[in-house]
Design a protein around this motif. Sequence first.
Motif, PDB file in Angstrom:
ATOM      1  N   LYS A  24       5.918   6.593   5.154  1.00  0.00           N
ATOM      2  CA  LYS A  24       4.498   6.982   5.105  1.00  0.00           C
ATOM      3  C   LYS A  24       4.321   8.295   4.335  1.00  0.00           C
ATOM      4  CE  LYS A  24       1.568   4.863   6.824  1.00  0.00           C
ATOM      5  NZ  LYS A  24       0.793   3.793   6.186  1.00  0.00           N
ATOM      6  N   HIS A  27       3.969   7.696   0.806  1.00  0.00           N
ATOM      7  CA  HIS A  27       2.739   6.947   0.521  1.00  0.00           C
ATOM      8  C   HIS A  27       2.988   5.492   0.122  1.00  0.00           C
ATOM      9  CE1 HIS A  27       0.594  10.681   0.892  1.00  0.00           C
ATOM     10  NE2 HIS A  27       1.393  11.240  -0.013  1.00  0.00           N
ATOM     11  N   HIS A  28       3.950   4.862   0.794  1.00  0.00           N
ATOM     12  CA  HIS A  28       4.175   3.431   0.615  1.00  0.00           C
ATOM     13  C   HIS A  28       3.494   2.693   1.760  1.00  0.00           C
ATOM     14  CE1 HIS A  28       6.984   3.890  -2.677  1.00  0.00           C
ATOM     15  NE2 HIS A  28       7.638   4.807  -1.977  1.00  0.00           N
ATOM     16  N   HIS A  29       3.065   1.458   1.478  1.00  0.00           N
ATOM     17  CA  HIS A  29       2.364   0.664   2.490  1.00  0.00           C
ATOM     18  C   HIS A  29       3.357  -0.195   3.269  1.00  0.00           C
ATOM     19  CE1 HIS A  29      -0.661  -1.679   4.513  1.00  0.00           C
ATOM     20  NE2 HIS A  29      -0.142  -2.789   4.025  1.00  0.00           N
ATOM     21  N   ILE A  30       3.374  -0.015   4.586  1.00  0.00           N
ATOM     22  CA  ILE A  30       4.222  -0.824   5.453  1.00  0.00           C
ATOM     23  C   ILE A  30       3.429  -2.070   5.832  1.00  0.00           C
ATOM     24  CG2 ILE A  30       5.431  -0.936   7.655  1.00  0.00           C
ATOM     25  CD1 ILE A  30       5.781   2.106   7.466  1.00  0.00           C
ATOM     26  N   GLU A  31       3.931  -3.223   5.418  1.00  0.00           N
ATOM     27  CA  GLU A  31       3.251  -4.485   5.709  1.00  0.00           C
ATOM     28  C   GLU A  31       3.330  -4.828   7.195  1.00  0.00           C
ATOM     29  OE1 GLU A  31       1.564  -6.806   3.849  1.00  0.00           O
ATOM     30  OE2 GLU A  31       1.627  -5.480   2.126  1.00  0.00           O
ATOM     31  N   MET A  46       2.654   4.456  12.141  1.00  0.00           N
ATOM     32  CA  MET A  46       2.255   3.556  11.059  1.00  0.00           C
ATOM     33  C   MET A  46       0.835   3.815  10.588  1.00  0.00           C
ATOM     34  SD  MET A  46       3.821  -0.104  12.233  1.00  0.00           S
ATOM     35  CE  MET A  46       3.045  -0.971  10.873  1.00  0.00           C
ATOM     36  N   VAL A 147       8.109  -3.403   3.576  1.00  0.00           N
ATOM     37  CA  VAL A 147       7.334  -2.457   2.762  1.00  0.00           C
ATOM     38  C   VAL A 147       6.903  -3.175   1.496  1.00  0.00           C
ATOM     39  CG1 VAL A 147       7.359  -0.240   1.574  1.00  0.00           C
ATOM     40  CG2 VAL A 147       8.664  -0.533   3.688  1.00  0.00           C
ATOM     41  N   ALA A 148       5.619  -3.111   1.186  1.00  0.00           N
ATOM     42  CA  ALA A 148       5.084  -3.765  -0.004  1.00  0.00           C
ATOM     43  C   ALA A 148       5.563  -3.054  -1.261  1.00  0.00           C
ATOM     44  CB  ALA A 148       3.560  -3.767   0.037  1.00  0.00           C
TER      45      ALA A 148
END
Length: 174
Positions: A24, A27-31, A46, A147-148
């Motif tokens: 986080k 700044h990555h998006h956790i699916e 999250m 992670v997307a």
Amino acid sequence: MSTKVVQALYNDDDILMDAVKKVKAEHHHIEEIYCPFPVHGLDKAMGLAPTRIAITSFMYGCLGLTVAIVMMNFIMIQDWPQDIGGKPSFSYLQNMPAFVPVMFEMTVFFAAHLMVITFYMRSKLWPFKKAENPDVRTTDDHFLMEVAVHGNEDEVTALLEGTGAVEVKISEKH
């Protein structure tokens, strides 16, 4: 639409929590995160919104109370008034102390049962539904974080390997 995700497998919930914070922070998006048991504080780490199940539970309880009041008024006062133990049955208010246990039980009954049904509908857990977890080890003793990725597979893979993941792989998310 199918997209790629990096799946990182962890064998400890504390390592998973640290990994979520690092991902986080970058700044990555956790699916999604698949866990064999609830991990305290994972939803806040999250950045998930708080649940509104308590609001629906209150509304279902109010519905149960209303049903109880209407039901008892109709049955015991209007439709078939009875003289039970010398108590008058002329109005609902005169008999309300005797109806309090029924009102309480109907409130709890409606809130509990409708809340469970709402939870299953919201989480799409239908009877005979096929399991969606990508790795069977997440039902036993491992944690999986998806992670997307958007063309940055190498960067995300290196980040997840540096967080203590025991296994990292790239796969398609359907």
